[in-house]
Design a protein around this motif. Sequence first.
Motif, mmCIF file in Angstrom:
data_model
loop_
_atom_site.group_PDB
_atom_site.id
_atom_site.type_symbol
_atom_site.label_atom_id
_atom_site.label_comp_id
_atom_site.label_asym_id
_atom_site.label_seq_id
_atom_site.Cartn_x
_atom_site.Cartn_y
_atom_site.Cartn_z
ATOM 1 N N GLY A 117 0.821 -1.216 0.000
ATOM 2 C CA GLY A 117 0.000 0.000 0.000
ATOM 3 C C GLY A 117 0.848 1.256 0.000
ATOM 4 N N LYS A 120 2.573 1.732 -3.444
ATOM 5 C CA LYS A 120 1.632 2.257 -4.447
ATOM 6 C C LYS A 120 1.347 3.746 -4.228
ATOM 7 C CE LYS A 120 -1.042 -1.917 -5.448
ATOM 8 N NZ LYS A 120 -2.408 -2.443 -5.399
ATOM 9 N N ARG A 121 1.065 4.122 -2.979
ATOM 10 C CA ARG A 121 0.763 5.535 -2.689
ATOM 11 C C ARG A 121 1.914 6.448 -3.071
ATOM 12 N NH1 ARG A 121 -1.456 3.109 1.634
ATOM 13 N NH2 ARG A 121 0.336 3.508 2.988
ATOM 14 N N HIS A 124 2.239 6.588 -6.946
ATOM 15 C CA HIS A 124 1.129 7.370 -7.527
ATOM 16 C C HIS A 124 1.329 8.858 -7.283
ATOM 17 C CE1 HIS A 124 -1.790 3.675 -7.286
ATOM 18 N NE2 HIS A 124 -0.788 3.482 -8.115
ATOM 19 N N ARG A 125 1.754 9.203 -6.056
ATOM 20 C CA ARG A 125 1.947 10.619 -5.730
ATOM 21 C C ARG A 125 3.040 11.226 -6.602
ATOM 22 N NH1 ARG A 125 3.677 11.022 -0.180
ATOM 23 N NH2 ARG A 125 1.587 10.326 0.298
#
Length: 169
Positions: A117, A120-121, A124-125
């Motif tokens: 998690g 991914k965060r 993506h950011r």
Amino acid sequence: MDLPERKALRLPEYDYSAPGAYFVTVCTQNRRCILSNITVGADALGGPNLTLTETGKIVEKYILSTSRIDGLHVDKYVIMPNHIHMILRIDGVFAEENGGPPRASAPTAATIPSAIGALKRLVHREAGRVVFQRSYHEHVIRNERDYLEIWNYIDTNPAKWAEDRYYMA
């Protein structure tokens, strides 16, 4: 409107913070080939040449920074065009068998779901868009033989890209 029921991806009653090794695959959103380019037979020995895209370089940066999570280690990874494979290890397995110091057998603060998690965060950011799909696939590595087979699979995956189940021309 009823949404389809999501398939459970985790083993029921399994503690994903327990010491162990895990084979994790994360696919890009809509399986877009945005992480790397593979040219088979391109290197001096006829092997594959894997070149990371800018997005792939962001992914690699955060895979490598995963080692900052106490008790979690990335033992092996490959960044394919539309997915990544990793062997993640939470302290406690294979250390003594390979001549290393014994590891604590108590669970750590690290969990596979929290590590994926966070990866991914962060990606993506920094990328400014959604790169990965919502879920991921994981396999609990049960013994040293399983570990070595998965290590070899990751190692040889770029050379077999055209036959990969995630291949998209």
